[in-house]
Design an enzyme around this catalytic site. Structure first.
Site, short mmCIF file in Angstrom:
data_model
loop_
_atom_site.label_atom_id
_atom_site.label_comp_id
_atom_site.label_asym_id
_atom_site.label_seq_id
_atom_site.Cartn_x
_atom_site.Cartn_y
_atom_site.Cartn_z
N LYS A 169 35.72 38.02 38.58
CA LYS A 169 36.91 38.36 39.36
C LYS A 169 36.73 39.49 40.38
O LYS A 169 37.63 40.31 40.57
CB LYS A 169 38.07 38.75 38.43
CG LYS A 169 38.49 37.65 37.48
CD LYS A 169 39.57 38.10 36.54
CE LYS A 169 39.04 39.02 35.45
NZ LYS A 169 39.96 39.15 34.31
N ASP A 205 42.18 39.76 27.23
CA ASP A 205 43.62 39.56 27.51
C ASP A 205 44.18 38.30 26.86
O ASP A 205 45.35 38.27 26.45
CB ASP A 205 43.91 39.57 29.02
CG ASP A 205 43.01 38.64 29.83
OD1 ASP A 205 42.09 38.05 29.26
OD2 ASP A 205 43.24 38.52 31.06
C1 BGC Z 1 37.33 36.64 32.33
C2 BGC Z 1 38.07 36.46 31.03
C3 BGC Z 1 39.55 36.71 31.21
C4 BGC Z 1 40.09 35.87 32.34
C5 BGC Z 1 41.58 36.11 32.59
C6 BGC Z 1 37.99 35.81 33.43
O1 BGC Z 1 37.39 36.10 34.66
O2 BGC Z 1 35.98 36.25 32.22
O3 BGC Z 1 37.54 37.33 30.05
O4 BGC Z 1 40.22 36.41 30.01
O5 BGC Z 1 39.38 36.14 33.53
O6 BGC Z 1 41.85 37.43 32.92
#
Ligand code: BGC
Length: 465
Positions: A169, A205
């Site tokens: 992200k 989360d």
């Molecule tokens: C992460 C996860 C997370 C999800 C939602 C992903 O990029 O790898 O760990 O739960 O985003 O936030």
């Protein structure tokens, strides 16, 4: 007789539809994706294949046997999207089990250089925010138990220990991958030296969301996030979690399904736009499934589609504005706003005007069609993943009809006007014999982390620590 202009517009829309038809997924496609997802889940759980599996199925050390919980004040941190949040949560005991109330909270935006600098910079910034929060509420003197919602792939060794496998992200802080995240947080708090905290739990989360919904509905054994990123967790039979010893009961598994596709499982479904989004991202070849669904990327996919339509001379008289040409300029929230337009196209027109684009009625309609194609595909792709999880659970539980609740959070799920409905309908279509309730979580990240910490504190007390 239709006038010339109307005929031209119709012909244009037909051509646009043809270009957008690539986004359409048939039920057979969704089943293919679902079976492949299930196969990767299985490989992720098995010791022998875990390393090479794209879906990592990470044990969370959150177990099914509730031990009761401590009551009192807990501090929750939430890192994983564009903001960092600090929250004070009161956990108490009521007749129906634990309750939790958020009493105070504060949001801090994360500066770009903290996201992409060094891990020390990021964690120093985090502890600066905690310090500010404690100052504001005159709580500097208290050593509170702390639950940390850290929404990235973490390989846990225990509830309060785990290494970051890779950032996702848009985060890229160096020196964090491969390291114990709780350790980095504790070190940063120590470096500051102006407050103390007892870090008792780190959770994803999805896990925090599931746990916070569990207290409202004990059938909640799945957690899902469709926000900036996309992921799900669920309660798996411990005997199937080969990475953890023991056979009794269940453990929550963080699937990290966003990484699905990294071994080519999505190749025939990826379009030219997806490839550009991936190539220009901070983590090429990673998180391919997430890049089709998550809010971090959906707007950019639409922008690339719009540019393609401009190039084909089907939109904006064949001319894009500088702003539309700029990478990342079309945010996912615009998709929600465009699809929320009641039909008079005002909202669409205004957004396009803010992009420096002169749009006709037909342009507005075409932009909406592009948004709908991209967001519908996202909802359907996501359905295939969740159906894979739920069908797996039903099979291992040998239930004729399985009643289950899914706790959900995330901006795409909550704010897009029709994502939910399309998503629910497709999941139900793919899960015969399952009776699914979707429960929207409110502040699940913070509350869930506090509840998990409260249980962990009780356990520690019982073990005389
Ligand atoms: C992460 C996860 C997370 C999800 C939602 C992903 O990029 O790898 O760990 O739960 O985003 O936030």
């Amino acid at each position: 007789m239709l006038d010339h202009r109307t005929r031209m517009d119709r012909a244009k829309k037909e051509k646009v539809e043809q270009i957008l038809s690539e986004f359409r997924l048939q039920e057979e496609d969704l089943k293919t994706i679902m079976y492949r997802m299930q196969k990767e889940m299985d490989r992720g759980l098995k010791l022998e294949t875990h390393e090479e599996a794209s879906v990592k199925m990470l044990p969370t050390y959150v177990r099914s046997t509730p031990e009761g919980s401590e009551v009192g004040d807990f501090l929750s941190l939430d890192l994983g999207g564009t903001n960092f949040r600090v929250m004070l949560v009161k956990v108490g005991e009521g007749e129906e089990g634990q309750w939790k109330v958020k009493t105070k909270h504060q949001m801090y935006s994360i500066p770009e250089d903290a996201m992409t600098g060094t891990a020390e910079m990021l964690f120093d910034y985090i502890s600066e925010c905690i310090s500010d929060f404690l100052d504001k509420h005159q709580m500097k003197h208290k050593k509170l138990p702390l639950g940390f919602t850290f929404s990235f792939p973490v390989r846990h060794e225990d509830l309060d220990k785990g290494i970051l496998l890779n950032w996702t992200k848009g985060f890229k802080a160096s020196g964090a991958e491969g390291n114990n995240i709780v350790g980095l947080l504790r070190d940063a708090i120590k470096r500051r030296g102006d407050f103390e905290m007892d870090v008792v739990a780190m959770v994803n989360d999805t896990v925090a969301t599931m746990v916070s919904c569990y207290y409202e509905d004990h059938r909640c054994e799945v957690g899902m996030i469709v926000g900036t990123g996309c992921n799900a967790c669920y309660m798996e039979e411990l005997q199937n979690v080969e990475l953890v010893e023991g056979d009794e009961g269940r453990m929550c598994v963080n699937t990290e399904w966003g990484a699905f596709g990294e071994s080519g499982e999505l190749d025939e479904f990826l379009l030219e736009y997806d490839r550009v989004v991936d190539e220009t991202s901070l983590n090429p070849n990673q998180q391919l499934y997430e890049k089709i669904i998550g809010g971090k990327y959906m707007g950019e996919i639409v922008r690339l589609v719009l540019l393609k339509l401009v190039n084909e001379n089907l939109l904006f008289n064949g001319e894009a504005s500088e702003k539309l040409k700029a990478r990342g300029s079309f945010e996912t929230r615009f998709i929600s706003q465009i699809e929320s337009d009641p039909g008079d196209r005002k909202q669409i027109y205004n957004i396009l005007t803010s992009f420096g684009l002169m749009s006709s009625i037909t342009d507005c309609d075409i932009v909406r069609m592009a948004c709908e194609s991209v967001s519908t595909r996202a909802a359907q792709m996501c359905s295939a993943g969740l159906a894979g999880v739920i069908n797996r659970m039903r099979k291992s539980r040998c239930e004729e009809t399985m009643k289950i609740t899914v706790g959900v959070d995330g901006s795409v799920y909550k704010l897009h006007p029709s994502f939910k409905d399309r998503f629910h309908a497709t999941v139900r279509q793919l899960t015969p014999g399952c009776d699914i309730t979707f429960l929207q979580s409110e502040e699940g990240s913070g509350r869930g982390a506090a509840l998990i910490s409260a249980v962990a504190c009780k356990m520690a007390c019982m073990m005389g620590q």
